[in-house]
Every structure is written in C-alpha cells, then in structure tokens.
Design a protein around this motif. Structure first.
Motif: not given
Length: 269
Positions: A140-141, A146-150, A169-178
């Motif tokens: 989630q960018t 975000d809050s934890l859900e059971v 957002s920590a697990v979102c893919p990193v954009n490496n395009s240069k």
C-alpha cells in the motif's frame, strides 16, 4: 558547575547516539530464522521501516474480547521474546501467540508473509500444540504501515494459527528504472532551448517592444544561419555544378531558292 553540566549533557547525547546506532545496526537480526537463509533474511530486511513499532488489533464479539499486539523482531507490548501477544480483556490475562526467535519469512513482488512460531501451547485445542501467528503484509503505497487486522483463528486440526493482515509501503516493488545518458542530455537540452526561447520572446516583447517576427530572440542571426545552411546543403548535396541555362535561339531558316530563269524560248529554233 557549568563544566559538569556540559559534560553530563554531552554524555547523555553520546549514549543516545550510541544506542541509536546500535539499534540501527541490529535491524532484523533479533528475528531468528530456522534455518538461516539469505533469501529469507532479505525478505525480512524489506520490513525494516516497521521496526520498533507496536501494531494493535482488537477482536470483540459476544464471547470474546481480545487485543493483539504485534512488533517486528521486538518485544510486542513489552513482553520479552514475544512477536505477537494476545490480551484477554475480560480475564485480564495475556498469551504469547508467536515468538520472534522462531521466525519464517516468505515474500513476493508486493507482499510478505511473516510467521512467528513457538507460541504458548493450547490447553484444549489443536492437540495441545503451540500457537502460531501469521502476518500477511500487502503493498500500500500511501502508508508506511496501516493498522493491524485480525482475520481468523484456525483451531481445527494440528496446524493451528492466527491470521493477521496489514498494509505497508515497505513491501511495494522498488522502481529501478533509470534514464540513460542520452535521455538526460535530450531533456537538459530541451529545457535550455525552451528557457532561451521563452525568455528571449518576453524580453523582446516587453522590454524592447518588438513586434511580429522581431520578437524571436536574435532573429537576424537565425535567419542568416538558415540561409547559410541552405547554401551549404546546396553545395554539398549537388553532384554536378550548376550551369546557366542556354538562351533560346531560333533556328535559322534556309534561304529560299529562287526559281531559275529559263530563257530557252529565246534561242533560235
């Protein structure tokens, strides 16, 4: 007294910085993987922005009133060794759902599944096995975490577990395009030319008061450049020298032959 005060403040700042550096260097090392693999450690390192934070989820219904606290590679709710803790609000008791010294990490392009095993044993369910917490973290960018859900507690069979979900957002893919060097040069050149034209146009119009084509900056220079370029192209690209066209000349008509005078009739018979 002032010297002692300064020394005391300096010592406190030094201890704070040392503690900050040590905690930064620890990273996810408190989480013990069994077995330790490079791929799983890399998956855990993707979650570094979530370190040193407690995430809380609440589950309430007619029969249950539980609060869950999750922390990445740290003591959840201050309970030593606990990755996920369950608090029973009615009985005022707590239960360790999973410990971070028994961790598994599975990751995809935009998700990470974190598993804490070796929780407290069940008393009447799951054949007395250990509790286990599974935290599904999705991309989630718009938020760091975000809050934890059971989602559910599976207490049927032997492999029982608690399932939690959260966004980060920590697990979102990193954009490496240069951009390539050529693209950068083109962009810079376009920006410079645009600034020159716009700035020159405004100067000519507002300051000089030019009208029409004279509003183009250095119009005479660019017009001359255009003429010279055309002449150079004409000189280089033509394979034969240019020749002057022949003037039109009419074809001379042949003189008409005058009929010979026949005077045969004048001869004596």
């Amino acid at each position: 007294m002032k010297v002692q005060s300064c020394l005391g403040v300096s010592l406190i700042l030094l201890l704070f910085l040392c503690g900050f550096v040590a905690s930064a260097e620890d990273g996810t090392q408190k989480c013990k993987l069994s077995p330790e693999t490079k791929s799983e450690r890399q998956v855990l390192d993707r979650l570094i922005p979530l370190l040193h934070k407690n995430f809380t989820a609440v589950k309430k219904d007619d029969k249950e009133n539980y609060k869950y606290v999750f922390q990445l590679c740290g003591d959840a709710g201050g309970v030593p060794g606990a990755g996920v803790v369950q608090y029973d609000e009615q009985k005022k008791s707590q239960m360790i759902v999973g410990r971070y010294n028994s961790t598994k990490a599975i990751g995809g392009s935009d998700w990470v599944m974190l598993i804490y095993e070796s929780g407290d044993k069940y008393k009447t369910h799951c054949n007395g096995g250990n509790r286990q917490a599974t935290i599904m973290i999705s991309c989630q960018t718009s938020t760091v975490a975000d809050s934890l859900e059971v989602m559910l507690e599976d207490r049927e069979g032997d492999d029982c577990y608690y399932l939690f979900e959260m966004d980060s957002s920590a697990v979102c893919p990193v954009n490496n395009s240069k951009l390539s060097a050529g693209s950068i040069l083109l962009i810079v050149g376009f920006c410079l030319v645009s600034a020159y034209l716009i700035g020159g146009f405004l100067y000519q119009r507002l300051i000089v008061g030019a009208k029409g084509m004279d509003q183009i900056p250095h119009y005479a220079f660019w017009a001359e450049i255009g003429n010279l370029s055309a002449d150079g192209c004409d000189f280089v690209c033509r394979s034969k020298p240019r020749e002057e066209p022949n003037e039109y000349r009419g074809v001379a008509s042949e003189p008409e032959e005058e009929p010979e005078e026949r005077d045969d009739h004048l001869l004596p018979m």
